[in-house]
Design an enzyme around this catalytic site. Structure first.
Site, PDB file in Angstrom:
ATOM      1  N   ARG A  19      31.724 -51.588  59.078  1.00 37.42           N
ATOM      2  CA  ARG A  19      30.677 -51.256  58.095  1.00 37.42           C
ATOM      3  C   ARG A  19      31.344 -50.753  56.825  1.00 37.42           C
ATOM      4  O   ARG A  19      32.558 -50.586  56.781  1.00 37.42           O
ATOM      5  CB  ARG A  19      29.785 -50.150  58.668  1.00 37.42           C
ATOM      6  CG  ARG A  19      30.615 -48.929  59.115  1.00 37.42           C
ATOM      7  CD  ARG A  19      29.779 -47.724  59.463  1.00 37.42           C
ATOM      8  NE  ARG A  19      30.533 -46.706  60.175  1.00 37.42           N
ATOM      9  CZ  ARG A  19      31.336 -45.821  59.604  1.00 37.42           C
ATOM     10  NH1 ARG A  19      31.544 -45.826  58.298  1.00 37.42           N
ATOM     11  NH2 ARG A  19      31.962 -44.912  60.337  1.00 37.42           N
ATOM     12  N   GLU A  33      44.355 -40.995  75.578  1.00 35.78           N
ATOM     13  CA  GLU A  33      45.248 -41.460  74.511  1.00 35.78           C
ATOM     14  C   GLU A  33      46.255 -40.366  74.199  1.00 35.78           C
ATOM     15  O   GLU A  33      45.915 -39.173  74.200  1.00 35.78           O
ATOM     16  CB  GLU A  33      44.408 -41.766  73.263  1.00 35.78           C
ATOM     17  CG  GLU A  33      45.185 -42.363  72.115  1.00 35.78           C
ATOM     18  CD  GLU A  33      44.255 -42.684  70.946  1.00 35.78           C
ATOM     19  OE1 GLU A  33      43.678 -43.781  70.943  1.00 35.78           O
ATOM     20  OE2 GLU A  33      44.101 -41.824  70.068  1.00 35.78           O
TER      21      GLU A  33
END
Length: 456
Positions: A297, A205
């Site tokens: 989450r 990346e």
């Protein structure tokens, strides 16, 4: 609207520390019973004291206890719970765990195992971001070998990051400045990823200099999804966040709306259920933002979003899991004031942040309007050496950012923990720094600060 029959009367908290306490409190406010799990080192901890029932889950090491799926499920069945809330860390983003919970006929408080499998896999999440027309950092597909990595690196340009597709929490990332470094690091990164995550898949990346880390909170019921604005999480050490604030002081209103709209679109397209966070890197020069990953989450830093929106995220997660529709429309959500959180860790900043387990001999907590302490602490509590060193989160809220910083200074001055070393002293110095006061700090600021770059 017809009333939905209740499904959750008893919830098991598959976690420990401050987040276990937080979930138990939310469950009790909804008149649900809460079950805690513990190891020998955690026996008698605050979660066990507050829960209606508590069960020993295994030996002290996490893989033998909090990460042991069979042990957790065995207790869930023995305690006859209707639901399991995983908190953050441990099994919270483990799709196999969520699937086994579902197969056992128990409600998993969070998204489906399929959503976790898709959005928890960075490569699949990046594909989804592109499909949802959310800007992403220039990156490669999962790489087959070094030859392919070198070809792809040439196209994107250095510097780069090697990232494990199954990584998380700042782990599984290696910086490479040039071709020589890529050749040296590539196979090491694969071996590390295989060892740490059981998955050796890596990709490259583009690396942004002086980037900021900004994330957007979302909440959905599987059909409707809303965003609850942004948080700035650029104060990091070894890619672990230590201070967060909401809203980000870096964004103008136009960029904020564009960023939140992108995050919302992506969450809507996957039919997101529960609380989740989409993380972005932000370039303040170009005002460009790029999707990084999604956390399926509750986040450690959820409290600051609760303070500036008035929405109790943990309570909402439990209500949604209980079959209730989303209690809010997007038009109900507005930002008010400013909130800052600091993570109080049992570590010694003077000794390279070495963990400082031991017994709390004195505890004096800050009080007053706009001060919240999410904590596992009590006087006499022994902090074990086996787990994350986070012991408390100090959260402040005020009308403006300067007032919030002033309140944080006052609260840190009142906060006394004796018996173990903590990061309280570091935060006292840190928030007095002119760059922090101005909100002008990047993801590298704290490490540069500790290294003496700013004359410390």
């Amino acid at each position: 609207m017809a009333h939905t029959p209740r499904k959750i009367f008893k919830v098991l908290v598959a976690n420990r520390g401050e987040i276990a306490v937080r979930i138990i409190q939310a469950a009790h406010e909804l008149n649900m019973q809460a079950v805690a799990i513990y190891t020998d080192a955690d026996a008698g901890n605050l979660a066990c004291q507050l829960a209606d029932e508590s069960y020993r889950v295994g030996e002290n090491l996490a893989y033998k206890s909090y990460l042991n799926i069979e042990n957790v499920l065995k207790i869930a069945k023995e305690a006859k719970v209707d639901a399991i809330h995983p908190g953050y860390g441990f099994l919270s983003e483990n799709a196999a765990f969520a699937k086994k919970v579902e197969e056992a006929g128990i409600i998993f408080v969070g998204p489906s195992s399929d959503t976790i499998a898709t959005m928890g896999d960075k490569a699949k999440a990046l594909e989804q971001a592109k499909k949802s027309q959310v800007p992403t950092m220039p990156s490669t597909p999962v790489l087959q070998d070094l030859k392919q990595a070198l070809e792809q690196a040439e196209q994107i340009g250095y510097p780069l990051l090697i990232k494990a597709i199954a990584g998380g929490g700042g782990k599984g990332i290696r910086f490479v400045a040039n071709e020589k470094a890529l050749k040296e690091q590539f196979n090491v990164a694969i071996a590390e990823a295989t060892s740490a995550f059981g998955n050796g898949g890596v990709y490259l990346e583009k690396y942004l200099e002086n980037a900021k880390h900004i994330e957007v909170q979302v909440l959905g019921d599987g059909e409707n999804v809303i965003h609850l604005y942004d948080r700035e999480c650029s104060m990091q050490r070894r890619r672990q966040k230590v201070l967060e604030e909401a809203p980000s002081p870096s964004l103008d209103s136009q960029t904020r709306e564009a960023l939140c709209a992108c995050a919302l679109r992506m969450a809507q397209e996957v039919g997101y259920k529960g609380a989740g966070t989409l993380e972005f890197l932000y370039d303040s020069k170009s005002k460009g933002f790029y999707f990084l990953e999604m956390n399926t989450r509750i986040q450690v830093e959820h409290a600051i979003t609760e303070m500036v929106t008035g929405v109790d995220l943990v309570r909402q997660m439990l209500r949604i899991a209980d079959g209730e529709p989303l209690a809010y429309k997007q038009s109900d959500i507005s930002l008010r004031g400013h909130s800052i959180e600091v993570r109080i860790n049992a570590e010694d900043p003077q000794n390279n942040f070495f963990p400082s387990p031991g017994q709390i001999t004195k505890l004096q907590c800050p009080t007053g309007s706009g001060i919240r302490l999410d904590s596992m602490l009590f006087s006499g509590r022994t902090i074990p050496p086996f787990y994350d060193s986070l012991v408390a989160k100090l959260i402040v809220y005020d009308q403006t950012r300067p007032f919030a910083l002033s309140k944080l200074k006052r609260a840190l001055g009142e906060f006394k923990i004796e018996g173990v070393k903590t990061t309280i002293g570091l935060f006292k110095k840190l928030i007095a720094h002119e760059r922090v006061q101005a909100g002008d700090y990047s993801i590298h600021f704290l490490e540069d600060y500790i290294g003496g770059k700013y004359g410390v």
